[in-house]
Design a protein around this motif. Sequence first.
Motif, PDB file in Angstrom:
ATOM      1  N   MET A   1      33.251  13.954   5.103  1.00  0.00           N
ATOM      2  CA  MET A   1      32.648  13.189   4.988  1.00  0.00           C
ATOM      3  C   MET A   1      32.038  12.763   6.384  1.00  0.00           C
ATOM      4  O   MET A   1      31.893  12.360   7.478  1.00  0.00           O
ATOM      5  CB  MET A   1      33.616  11.759   4.802  1.00  0.00           C
ATOM      6  CG  MET A   1      33.984  11.415   3.578  1.00  0.00           C
ATOM      7  SD  MET A   1      35.149  10.139   3.236  1.00  0.00           S
ATOM      8  CE  MET A   1      36.807  10.153   4.485  1.00  0.00           C
ATOM      9  N   PRO A   2      30.839  13.265   6.410  1.00  0.00           N
ATOM     10  CA  PRO A   2      29.952  12.721   7.763  1.00  0.00           C
ATOM     11  C   PRO A   2      29.557  11.882   7.666  1.00  0.00           C
ATOM     12  O   PRO A   2      29.058  11.261   7.142  1.00  0.00           O
ATOM     13  CB  PRO A   2      27.895  13.994   7.560  1.00  0.00           C
ATOM     14  CG  PRO A   2      28.396  14.059   5.593  1.00  0.00           C
ATOM     15  CD  PRO A   2      29.968  13.779   5.052  1.00  0.00           C
ATOM     16  N   GLY A   3      29.726  11.109   9.055  1.00  0.00           N
ATOM     17  CA  GLY A   3      29.063  10.067  10.058  1.00  0.00           C
ATOM     18  C   GLY A   3      30.332   9.457  10.028  1.00  0.00           C
ATOM     19  O   GLY A   3      31.211   8.361  10.608  1.00  0.00           O
ATOM     20  N   MET A   4      31.557   9.607   9.182  1.00  0.00           N
ATOM     21  CA  MET A   4      32.804   9.274   9.402  1.00  0.00           C
ATOM     22  C   MET A   4      33.585   9.650  10.370  1.00  0.00           C
ATOM     23  O   MET A   4      34.794   8.937  11.193  1.00  0.00           O
ATOM     24  CB  MET A   4      33.508   9.793   7.962  1.00  0.00           C
ATOM     25  CG  MET A   4      33.055   8.017   7.247  1.00  0.00           C
ATOM     26  SD  MET A   4      32.982   6.654   6.886  1.00  0.00           S
ATOM     27  CE  MET A   4      35.019   6.331   6.889  1.00  0.00           C
ATOM     28  N   TYR A   5      33.704  11.086  10.085  1.00  0.00           N
ATOM     29  CA  TYR A   5      34.408  11.877  11.414  1.00  0.00           C
ATOM     30  C   TYR A   5      33.702  13.091  12.456  1.00  0.00           C
ATOM     31  O   TYR A   5      32.368  13.469  11.959  1.00  0.00           O
ATOM     32  CB  TYR A   5      35.995  13.182  10.680  1.00  0.00           C
ATOM     33  CG  TYR A   5      36.403  11.843   9.947  1.00  0.00           C
ATOM     34  CD1 TYR A   5      37.682  11.721  10.073  1.00  0.00           C
ATOM     35  CD2 TYR A   5      36.003  11.912   8.142  1.00  0.00           C
ATOM     36  CE1 TYR A   5      38.531  11.235   9.673  1.00  0.00           C
ATOM     37  CE2 TYR A   5      37.255  10.848   7.577  1.00  0.00           C
ATOM     38  CZ  TYR A   5      38.682  11.118   8.660  1.00  0.00           C
ATOM     39  OH  TYR A   5      39.588   9.727   7.460  1.00  0.00           O
ATOM     40  N   HIS A   6      34.023  12.870  13.828  1.00  0.00           N
ATOM     41  CA  HIS A   6      32.773  14.087  14.313  1.00  0.00           C
ATOM     42  C   HIS A   6      33.743  15.099  15.085  1.00  0.00           C
ATOM     43  O   HIS A   6      34.970  15.212  14.997  1.00  0.00           O
ATOM     44  CB  HIS A   6      32.597  12.773  15.419  1.00  0.00           C
ATOM     45  CG  HIS A   6      31.664  11.366  15.253  1.00  0.00           C
ATOM     46  ND1 HIS A   6      30.766  11.141  14.483  1.00  0.00           N
ATOM     47  CD2 HIS A   6      32.394  10.104  15.037  1.00  0.00           C
ATOM     48  CE1 HIS A   6      29.945  10.144  14.335  1.00  0.00           C
ATOM     49  NE2 HIS A   6      31.455   9.916  14.313  1.00  0.00           N
ATOM     50  N   GLY A   7      32.470  16.297  15.539  1.00  0.00           N
ATOM     51  CA  GLY A   7      33.462  17.228  15.969  1.00  0.00           C
ATOM     52  C   GLY A   7      34.656  17.718  15.083  1.00  0.00           C
ATOM     53  O   GLY A   7      34.187  17.454  14.036  1.00  0.00           O
ATOM     54  N   GLY A   8      35.338  17.864  15.540  1.00  0.00           N
ATOM     55  CA  GLY A   8      36.416  18.812  14.846  1.00  0.00           C
ATOM     56  C   GLY A   8      37.849  17.919  14.728  1.00  0.00           C
ATOM     57  O   GLY A   8      38.523  18.421  13.971  1.00  0.00           O
ATOM     58  N   ASP A   9      37.250  16.524  14.337  1.00  0.00           N
ATOM     59  CA  ASP A   9      38.344  15.854  13.559  1.00  0.00           C
ATOM     60  C   ASP A   9      38.612  15.743  12.236  1.00  0.00           C
ATOM     61  O   ASP A   9      37.544  16.046  11.464  1.00  0.00           O
ATOM     62  CB  ASP A   9      38.351  14.270  14.520  1.00  0.00           C
ATOM     63  CG  ASP A   9      38.096  13.638  15.771  1.00  0.00           C
ATOM     64  OD1 ASP A   9      38.409  14.869  16.380  1.00  0.00           O
ATOM     65  OD2 ASP A   9      37.841  12.507  16.048  1.00  0.00           O
ATOM     66  N   PHE A  10      40.458  15.405  12.041  1.00  0.00           N
ATOM     67  CA  PHE A  10      40.315  15.310  10.912  1.00  0.00           C
ATOM     68  C   PHE A  10      41.376  14.460  10.403  1.00  0.00           C
ATOM     69  O   PHE A  10      42.073  13.987  11.789  1.00  0.00           O
ATOM     70  CB  PHE A  10      40.861  17.151  10.391  1.00  0.00           C
ATOM     71  CG  PHE A  10      41.810  17.086  10.601  1.00  0.00           C
ATOM     72  CD1 PHE A  10      43.020  17.519  10.429  1.00  0.00           C
ATOM     73  CD2 PHE A  10      41.679  17.825  12.140  1.00  0.00           C
ATOM     74  CE1 PHE A  10      44.110  17.971  10.216  1.00  0.00           C
ATOM     75  CE2 PHE A  10      42.829  19.149  12.323  1.00  0.00           C
ATOM     76  CZ  PHE A  10      43.974  18.611  11.572  1.00  0.00           C
ATOM     77  N   ASP A  11      41.293  13.954   9.221  1.00  0.00           N
ATOM     78  CA  ASP A  11      42.870  13.009   9.374  1.00  0.00           C
ATOM     79  C   ASP A  11      43.876  13.765   8.006  1.00  0.00           C
ATOM     80  O   ASP A  11      42.842  14.720   7.161  1.00  0.00           O
ATOM     81  CB  ASP A  11      42.524  12.030   8.571  1.00  0.00           C
ATOM     82  CG  ASP A  11      43.529  10.748   8.934  1.00  0.00           C
ATOM     83  OD1 ASP A  11      44.917  10.874   9.177  1.00  0.00           O
ATOM     84  OD2 ASP A  11      43.492   9.905   8.362  1.00  0.00           O
TER      85      ASP A  11
END
Length: 354
Positions: free
Chosen positions: A149-159
Amino acid sequence: MTEPSEGNGLTYRAAGVDISAGEALVEAIAPLARATTRPGVIGGLGGFGALFDLRAAGFVDPVLVSTTDGVGTKLRIAIETGLVGTVGIDLVAMCVNDLIVQGAEPLFFLDYFATGKLSVPQAREVIAGVAEGCRQAGCALVGGETAEMPGMYHGGDFDLAGFAVGAAERGRLLPGPVGPGDAILGIASAGIHSNGFSLVRRIVEMSGLGWDADAPFARGSTLGATLMTPTRIYVKPVLALHRAGLLSAAAHITGGGLPGNVARVLPDGMMAAIEADWPVPPVFGWLARTGGIVPEEMLRVFNCGVGMVLMVKSAGPALAALAEMGETAFRIGTVLKGEGPASARIRTLSGWPS
C-alpha cells in the motif's frame, strides 16, 4: 480524447504496487507453510479460503475458539534494527497463548502483512518467523494476506497482524472450577515478550543508548537483539497439564500484567494473593531503575518474568510435570475467598524488581 499508447500508459507497478513481487513472495513462503501442515488441513495455499476438517483432527463435539492480535510497537524496534526474523514468532505466540488459556488446541493460523513497498527478502524472513511459531504451537499456517500500500507506509515500515483458530471438546473448556486453596503457579517468560514496548522505547531513549549498544543487563548481546527476544509459546506445557486433569485455570500475562490478567479467570467471590518473590530477569530491573518505575507500575505493564499463570488444585504434581517438560515454574500465590469484583491482590516486596 485519445487513449494512452501501450508504451506510455499507466500500470499498477508504476502506481507503486508490484504484483510480480507478491507472486514471488507466495512462491517463497509456500514451502514454509507446507512444513506446518497437521491433521485436519485440506488443500494448501492459493485458494480463496482455507479448509479444515475438525473430525480429521480428532474432535468429536468441538467448540471453536478464535483470537486475533498483533505485535504492537515492538515492530518499531524490529524495523529500526533490521532484526525482523522473530516478530513472526511473537505474532503467533500472542494469539495461540490466548487460545490455550481457554482450553483450546491451536489448529490453524493466518497472517496479515502490510507494507508500502514489498521487499520479498524482508517479507519472507517475517513469514518464516510466523511459520516457526506455528511449528512450535503445533498449528498449520494455512494462508494470509500480503498488502502493498504505497502512501500508507514509508521506508521499510510494515505492519503485522495474526488470526488463530483452535478447538476444544465442549466439556473441556477453561477456566474450570477455581476455589479457595488452589495454588497459583507461574511459568517463566523469556523477557519482555510483546507488551509494554511504548514504555520500553521511551526508557531506551532516556538511557541514551542505541540499539547496537551492549545491553547493560545481558553480557555479550546488543540492546536491540536482547529486547527482540521472542515471546514464549506455552501451548505444549499448558495443554499437557490440562489433558492430565491438573489445570483449573490459566492466564496469559500480556497488557495489564499480573493484576489485569489473573483477574480475568477468577470467579466471583475469589481473589488471588500473589507474592512477588520469583526470579526476575535482569531486563526488568534495568527498566525499573532507568525509568524510575515503581513496582506496582512494573507489575501492571510488564510480565516481570511470569509469562503464564496457572491455577491448580495441587502444586506438587503440576510443578513436577512442568519440570519434566523442561519448564521453569514456581509457586507464586494462592486463591482465597474475597468479596466484590474479581481482582488480583498483589503483595510486592520492598524495592522489587531491582
